[in-house]
Design a protein around this motif. Structure first.
Motif, PDB file in Angstrom:
ATOM      1  N   PHE A 268       0.694  -1.391  -0.006  1.00 41.78           N
ATOM      2  CA  PHE A 268      -0.162   0.068  -0.029  1.00 41.78           C
ATOM      3  C   PHE A 268       1.053   1.321   0.157  1.00 41.78           C
ATOM      4  O   PHE A 268       2.018   1.229   0.649  1.00 41.78           O
ATOM      5  CB  PHE A 268      -0.864   0.047   1.187  1.00 41.78           C
ATOM      6  CG  PHE A 268      -2.031  -1.152   1.295  1.00 41.78           C
ATOM      7  CD1 PHE A 268      -3.261  -0.591   0.190  1.00 41.78           C
ATOM      8  CD2 PHE A 268      -2.030  -2.081   1.778  1.00 41.78           C
ATOM      9  CE1 PHE A 268      -4.151  -1.307   0.016  1.00 41.78           C
ATOM     10  CE2 PHE A 268      -3.140  -2.928   1.764  1.00 41.78           C
ATOM     11  CZ  PHE A 268      -4.089  -2.801   0.997  1.00 41.78           C
TER      12      PHE A 268
ATOM     13  N   VAL B  21       3.113  -0.179   3.537  1.00 44.96           N
ATOM     14  CA  VAL B  21       2.883  -1.190   4.126  1.00 44.96           C
ATOM     15  C   VAL B  21       2.822  -2.455   3.274  1.00 44.96           C
ATOM     16  O   VAL B  21       2.288  -2.361   2.112  1.00 44.96           O
ATOM     17  CB  VAL B  21       1.254  -0.990   4.707  1.00 44.96           C
ATOM     18  CG1 VAL B  21       0.904  -2.323   5.494  1.00 44.96           C
ATOM     19  CG2 VAL B  21       1.335   0.184   5.750  1.00 44.96           C
TER      20      VAL B  21
ATOM     21  N   ALA C 297       1.338  -5.495   2.447  1.00 46.72           N
ATOM     22  CA  ALA C 297       0.117  -6.492   3.125  1.00 46.72           C
ATOM     23  C   ALA C 297       0.297  -7.845   2.636  1.00 46.72           C
ATOM     24  O   ALA C 297      -0.062  -8.679   3.662  1.00 46.72           O
ATOM     25  CB  ALA C 297      -1.028  -6.067   2.590  1.00 46.72           C
TER      26      ALA C 297
ATOM     27  N   PRO D 104      -3.671 -14.213  11.970  1.00 50.71           N
ATOM     28  CA  PRO D 104      -4.155 -13.222  13.007  1.00 50.71           C
ATOM     29  C   PRO D 104      -4.288 -11.783  12.282  1.00 50.71           C
ATOM     30  O   PRO D 104      -4.314 -11.587  11.060  1.00 50.71           O
ATOM     31  CB  PRO D 104      -2.725 -12.876  13.689  1.00 50.71           C
ATOM     32  CG  PRO D 104      -1.588 -13.597  12.809  1.00 50.71           C
ATOM     33  CD  PRO D 104      -2.146 -14.422  11.866  1.00 50.71           C
ATOM     34  N   SER D 105      -4.894 -10.930  13.118  1.00 52.47           N
ATOM     35  CA  SER D 105      -5.577  -9.610  12.728  1.00 52.47           C
ATOM     36  C   SER D 105      -4.305  -8.870  11.871  1.00 52.47           C
ATOM     37  O   SER D 105      -3.177  -8.955  12.481  1.00 52.47           O
ATOM     38  CB  SER D 105      -6.000  -8.722  13.787  1.00 52.47           C
ATOM     39  OG  SER D 105      -6.523  -7.564  13.476  1.00 52.47           O
ATOM     40  N   GLY D 106      -4.649  -8.447  10.808  1.00 56.16           N
ATOM     41  CA  GLY D 106      -3.744  -7.546  10.121  1.00 56.16           C
ATOM     42  C   GLY D 106      -2.744  -8.243   9.305  1.00 56.16           C
ATOM     43  O   GLY D 106      -1.763  -7.798   8.676  1.00 56.16           O
ATOM     44  N   CYS D 107      -2.853  -9.607   8.798  1.00 62.00           N
ATOM     45  CA  CYS D 107      -2.032 -10.561   8.303  1.00 62.00           C
ATOM     46  C   CYS D 107      -2.144 -10.279   6.681  1.00 62.00           C
ATOM     47  O   CYS D 107      -1.254 -10.721   5.926  1.00 62.00           O
ATOM     48  CB  CYS D 107      -2.121 -11.770   8.707  1.00 62.00           C
ATOM     49  SG  CYS D 107      -3.492 -12.694   8.227  1.00 62.00           S
ATOM     50  N   GLY D 108      -3.321  -9.708   6.438  1.00 64.26           N
ATOM     51  CA  GLY D 108      -3.565  -9.594   4.795  1.00 64.26           C
ATOM     52  C   GLY D 108      -4.603 -10.286   4.340  1.00 64.26           C
ATOM     53  O   GLY D 108      -4.821 -10.388   3.036  1.00 64.26           O
ATOM     54  N   LYS D 109      -5.283 -11.157   5.107  1.00 64.39           N
ATOM     55  CA  LYS D 109      -6.457 -11.924   4.669  1.00 64.39           C
ATOM     56  C   LYS D 109      -7.383 -11.035   3.847  1.00 64.39           C
ATOM     57  O   LYS D 109      -7.668 -11.506   2.621  1.00 64.39           O
ATOM     58  CB  LYS D 109      -7.208 -12.550   5.797  1.00 64.39           C
ATOM     59  CG  LYS D 109      -6.407 -13.335   6.754  1.00 64.39           C
ATOM     60  CD  LYS D 109      -7.175 -13.767   7.938  1.00 64.39           C
ATOM     61  CE  LYS D 109      -7.944 -12.743   8.776  1.00 64.39           C
ATOM     62  NZ  LYS D 109      -7.250 -11.980   9.813  1.00 64.39           N
ATOM     63  N   THR D 110      -7.826 -10.046   4.398  1.00 69.51           N
ATOM     64  CA  THR D 110      -8.950  -9.016   3.616  1.00 69.51           C
ATOM     65  C   THR D 110      -8.511  -8.674   2.208  1.00 69.51           C
ATOM     66  O   THR D 110      -8.863  -8.611   1.354  1.00 69.51           O
ATOM     67  CB  THR D 110      -9.377  -7.998   4.567  1.00 69.51           C
ATOM     68  OG1 THR D 110     -10.206  -8.702   5.810  1.00 69.51           O
ATOM     69  CG2 THR D 110     -10.394  -7.189   3.893  1.00 69.51           C
ATOM     70  N   THR D 111      -7.122  -8.409   2.368  1.00 70.73           N
ATOM     71  CA  THR D 111      -6.540  -7.665   1.251  1.00 70.73           C
ATOM     72  C   THR D 111      -6.514  -8.737   0.265  1.00 70.73           C
ATOM     73  O   THR D 111      -6.907  -8.448  -1.127  1.00 70.73           O
ATOM     74  CB  THR D 111      -5.057  -7.200   1.526  1.00 70.73           C
ATOM     75  OG1 THR D 111      -5.158  -6.289   2.655  1.00 70.73           O
ATOM     76  CG2 THR D 111      -4.424  -6.739   0.214  1.00 70.73           C
TER      77      THR D 111
ATOM     78  N   GLN E 197     -17.748  -8.260   5.518  1.00 67.87           N
ATOM     79  CA  GLN E 197     -17.584  -8.238   6.967  1.00 67.87           C
ATOM     80  C   GLN E 197     -18.701  -7.462   7.667  1.00 67.87           C
ATOM     81  O   GLN E 197     -19.209  -7.972   8.459  1.00 67.87           O
ATOM     82  CB  GLN E 197     -16.069  -7.776   7.467  1.00 67.87           C
ATOM     83  CG  GLN E 197     -15.800  -7.979   8.546  1.00 67.87           C
ATOM     84  CD  GLN E 197     -14.312  -7.903   8.957  1.00 67.87           C
ATOM     85  OE1 GLN E 197     -13.559  -7.730   8.241  1.00 67.87           O
ATOM     86  NE2 GLN E 197     -13.914  -8.248   9.957  1.00 67.87           N
TER      87      GLN E 197
HETATM   88  N1  LIG Z   1      -6.120   0.777   2.083  1.00 67.31           N
HETATM   89  C1  LIG Z   1      -5.048   0.545   2.809  1.00 67.31           C
HETATM   90  N2  LIG Z   1      -4.013   1.434   3.102  1.00 67.31           N
HETATM   91  C2  LIG Z   1      -3.009   1.097   3.687  1.00 67.31           C
HETATM   92  N3  LIG Z   1      -2.771  -0.021   4.275  1.00 67.31           N
HETATM   93  C3  LIG Z   1      -3.757  -0.932   4.189  1.00 67.31           C
HETATM   94  C4  LIG Z   1      -5.003  -0.702   3.420  1.00 67.31           C
HETATM   95  N4  LIG Z   1      -5.579  -1.609   3.748  1.00 67.31           N
HETATM   96  C5  LIG Z   1      -5.312  -2.505   4.555  1.00 67.31           C
HETATM   97  N5  LIG Z   1      -4.192  -1.981   4.734  1.00 67.31           N
HETATM   98  C6  LIG Z   1      -2.606  -2.705   5.913  1.00 67.31           C
HETATM   99  O1  LIG Z   1      -2.611  -3.947   5.353  1.00 67.31           O
HETATM  100  C7  LIG Z   1      -2.411  -4.784   6.113  1.00 67.31           C
HETATM  101  C8  LIG Z   1      -3.383  -6.168   6.145  1.00 67.31           C
HETATM  102  O2  LIG Z   1      -4.581  -5.610   6.178  1.00 67.31           O
HETATM  103  P1  LIG Z   1      -6.027  -6.696   6.005  1.00 67.31           P
HETATM  104  O3  LIG Z   1      -7.224  -5.632   6.160  1.00 67.31           O
HETATM  105  O4  LIG Z   1      -5.706  -7.525   4.806  1.00 67.31           O
HETATM  106  O5  LIG Z   1      -5.909  -7.458   7.387  1.00 67.31           O
HETATM  107  P2  LIG Z   1      -6.875  -8.515   7.991  1.00 67.31           P
HETATM  108  O6  LIG Z   1      -5.979  -9.878   7.937  1.00 67.31           O
HETATM  109  O7  LIG Z   1      -7.944  -9.004   6.979  1.00 67.31           O
HETATM  110  O8  LIG Z   1      -7.012  -8.271   9.277  1.00 67.31           O
HETATM  111  P3  LIG Z   1      -8.278  -8.458  10.328  1.00 67.31           P
HETATM  112  O9  LIG Z   1      -8.492  -9.809  10.787  1.00 67.31           O
HETATM  113  O10 LIG Z   1      -7.891  -7.458  11.378  1.00 67.31           O
HETATM  114  O11 LIG Z   1      -9.429  -8.136   9.306  1.00 67.31           O
HETATM  115  C9  LIG Z   1      -2.722  -4.183   7.711  1.00 67.31           C
HETATM  116  O12 LIG Z   1      -1.540  -3.819   7.908  1.00 67.31           O
HETATM  117  C10 LIG Z   1      -3.413  -2.985   7.391  1.00 67.31           C
HETATM  118  O13 LIG Z   1      -3.018  -2.010   8.118  1.00 67.31           O
END
Ligand SMILES: Nc1ncnc2c1ncn2[C@@H]1O[C@H](COP(=O)(O)OP(=O)(O)OP(=O)(O)O)[C@@H](O)[C@H]1O
Ligand SMILES: [Mg+2]
Lengths: 365, 275
Positions: free
Chosen positions: A21, A25, A27, A46-53, A91
């Motif tokens: 990003f 970051v 991701a 875990p939270s923030g590992c990039g699953k949603t991305t 979500q």
């Molecule tokens: N639009 C964005 N701009 C900058 N950084 C981003 C953006 N979207 C996500 N990130 C970063 O990318 C990383 C992964 O985010 P992501 O949302 O994929 O996590 P996740 O695994 O889905 O977490 P959670 O379980 O908390 O939903 C995080 O560090 C987040 O801060």
């Protein structure tokens, strides 16, 4: 290594996808995954590992910085979200608040244009599928969390996508309802035969629902395996610790001979573990708490160590016993409460912690 | 004899001083307006004491061509500037909400300038501006209202933008993504999801723009030519000679129109929300 009995090509193939990003970051880092048609696939981490991305890259809301995504054999890099053969359950559910339940479900059918005559029947069918028949005229404000989630499901399923993406669909539900919905989702997936890719940070959810699970940590793919393989044969310390509970011991490799690996474990001494191939370098050993047993005398057919009971946590079906040796090694043992009497008698004082050498995992990462 | 229970913590209505301040507020807010309405029916030229009911000042106002012209001008300007402000304000709000671009912060600050700089400065600036670019005078109606309308748009649309922006801050972007995911094009997801969400803000902003335009005096005074008189400017010039019930009558009609339009707008909004 997708196991498709019919030899069909994978429905999703993620080839070396990275995502950074703006702001630096990272991701996702070099993720490669293949998902077979009809599979129930979970992304766990875990939270923030990039699953949603990763899920948003599949849906088309983010573009990979590197790598390609193929869905149904087509390269998706230039395909907009509204032209992809996937649908998503968000979500937040993202049910349109100004439309009724039926209008929500019908939206995806109407907006594409084309023949409208079949829409009411298909909407009704989709609502029946998620057990919301008769709720069509309600407004989303009149629904409970579980019902809202099922509207989001029906709205996505009615489009008959090749792949359904679900982003932590159950995280907003309470524990009881979540368990019921886990079974419901599995039933639904078997009924419609659509490939499901579900994101979760709840390992129990992933273990009980998915055919295969990909574990992601800080944007890196650690292991893709079936639930049983992931739980019993994790390949890295992170996966071993993240899935379920684990006793981890660090040690020095003394060498491998005749199918037996000898390890000098700090604080516990030498352990002989059966192993298949030659392992070099320092290793970690891991044992699940439920594979360990407590004895009041030393058993001679397994690895056994004397320890003092520090703490007991009764949890209904099992009791967790925390122990430590004089050398500062900690054990966590889970004792199944097979009878009321067993539940009432808790261990105390000095006991022997023992397990089968074959239940010891050798971790190199 | 039963003693009354002492007022609870939230029983504001039963505290004497609160009741007093409530009534005082009502009095100061509405007494002048009620007076204005009442005296528009007063059968007296001097309009200081009540002399009996009459409708003749309504008739007089109706037959006062220059007053009617000013009235029509005001309504026309208000309608055009409201529509333009709502569209412009909405686009500005969406732009500021959705995109990140270099110079966004200064842009946002500059946009709210018309809200904070004194009206008199804005009026002078507008006058100087139109004079400098040589804005043509003596255009036929309604083109002669162009300068005033532009001035009104420029100070109303930031209000619309602010109201809509505040509402957008609570918008769940996944709603728009859900529409896209279900097959909507960008325009369709805007029309079907974002626009309905913004509607209450657009209605509220529109009402604001309408009233702002209708009763603006200062800026209008500086931008109006000799032939383009609006209602507030006209009333001001009439009152300089004498306070006549004619002014009261025209004002009452204006209040009625405003109330009517507000009611319709609120009713439309309610209907949209409950359906
Ligand atoms: N639009 C964005 N701009 C900058 N950084 C981003 C953006 N979207 C996500 N990130 C970063 O990318 C990383 C992964 O985010 P992501 O949302 O994929 O996590 P996740 O695994 O889905 O977490 P959670 O379980 O908390 O939903 C995080 O560090 C987040 O801060
Ligand atoms: Mg997430």
């Amino acid at each position: 290594m997708v196991r498709d009995p019919h030899g069909r090509p994978p429905i999703i193939s993620i080839n070396g996808v990275s995502k950074s990003f703006p702001g630096g970051v990272q991701a996702l880092a070099d993720i490669s995954i293949e998902v077979a048609e009809g599979e129930f696939f979970a992304l766990l981490g875990p939270s923030g590992c990039g699953k949603t991305t990763l899920l948003r890259i599949l849906a088309g809301f983010e573009t990979p910085s590197k790598g390609d995504v193929f869905i149904d054999g087509r390269n998706m890099s230039r395909v907009a979200p509204n032209h992809r053969p996937v649908n998503m359950v968000f979500q937040s559910y993202a049910v349109f608040p100004h439309m009724t339940v039926a209008e929500n479900v019908a939206y995806g059918l109407k907006v594409g244009g084309g023949d409208r005559s079949g829409i009411p029947a298909r909407v009704e069918e989709a609502l029946e599928l998620v057990r919301l028949a008769g709720y069509g005229d309600r407004s989303p404000q009149q629904l409970s969390g579980g019902q809202t989630q099922r509207v989001a499901l029906a709205r996505a399923l009615v489009k008959k996508p090749r792949v359904l993406l679900l982003d932590e669909p159950l995280s907003a539900l309470d524990a009881k309802l979540r368990e019921a919905m886990q079974l419901e989702l599995v039933r639904l997936q078997e009924t419609v035969g659509i490939t499901f890719v579900i994101v979760t940070h709840d390992q129990n959810e992933a273990l009980s629902m998915a055919d295969r699970i990909a574990v992601i940590e800080q944007g890196r793919l650690l292991q893709v395996a079936s639930p049983l393989e992931l739980y019993e044969y994790p390949t890295s310390r992170f996966v071993a610790d993240f899935i379920g509970k684990m006793n981890l011991f660090e040690g020095t490799n003394l060498g491998c001979a005749g199918g037996v690996l000898s390890v000098n474990v700090n604080g516990l001494g030498r352990m002989d573990i059966p192993c298949e191939d030659n392992i070099e370098g320092d290793v970690g050993l891991a044992v699940r708490p439920e594979k360990m047993l407590l004895y009041d005398h030393r058993p001679d057919d397994r690895l056994a160590y004397e320890a003092i009971v520090d703490k007991i946590a009764y949890q209904g079906s099992e009791t967790r016993v925390f122990l430590s040796t004089g050398d500062g090694i900690n054990f966590e043992v889970s004792v199944r409460n097979a009878s009321r009497r067993a539940a009432a008698e808790s261990a105390s004082g000095s006991v022997w912690v023992a397990w089968h050498p074959a239940d010891t995992l050798i971790l190199r990462d | 004899m039963s003693r009354r229970a002492p007022p609870g913590p939230l029983d504001y209505g039963r505290r004497l001083w609160l009741r007093f301040s409530l009534w005082a507020t009502f009095l100061f807010l509405y007494a002048p307006i009620l007076m204005l309405v009442a005296f528009s029916f007063n059968d007296s030229r001097r309009n200081i004491v009540w002399r009996g009911f009459t409708l003749k000042y309504y008739e007089k106002a109706w037959n006062n061509d220059s007053l009617i012209e000013a009235f029509t001008n005001s309504l026309t300007i208000a309608l055009v500037s409201t529509v333009a402000s709502v569209i412009l304000g909405m686009m500005t709000a969406v732009l500021l909400w959705r995109f990140r671009f270099p110079g966004k912060a200064p842009y946002e600050g500059a946009m709210s300038l018309p809200i904070i700089i004194p009206e008199i400065c804005m009026g002078v600036a507008m006058m100087a501006f139109f004079a400098r670019i040589g804005w043509p005078a003596n255009l036929p109606w309604p083109l002669n209202l162009g300068a005033i309308t532009i001035a009104h748009i420029s100070f109303s649309f930031p209000f619309v933008a602010m109201v809509v922006r505040a509402r957008l801050a609570r918008f769940n972007p996944e709603l728009e993504e859900a529409a896209r995911d279900l097959g909507a094009s960008q325009w369709q997801s805007f029309r079907d999801v974002l626009l309905p969400y913004m509607r209450p803000g657009l209605v509220a902003g529109g009402l604001l723009a309408f009233t702002l335009s209708l009763d603006d005096f200062v800026i209008t005074f500086f931008t109006s030519g000799p032939e383009t008189v609006t209602f507030p400017v006209k009333v001001y010039s009439m009152i300089r000679f004498s306070v006549t019930p004619e002014v009261n009558a025209a004002s009452t009609v204006l209040i009625a129109i405003t109330l009517f339009l507000t009611t319709i707008a609120l009713w439309l909004q309610n209907r949209a929300q409950s359906s």
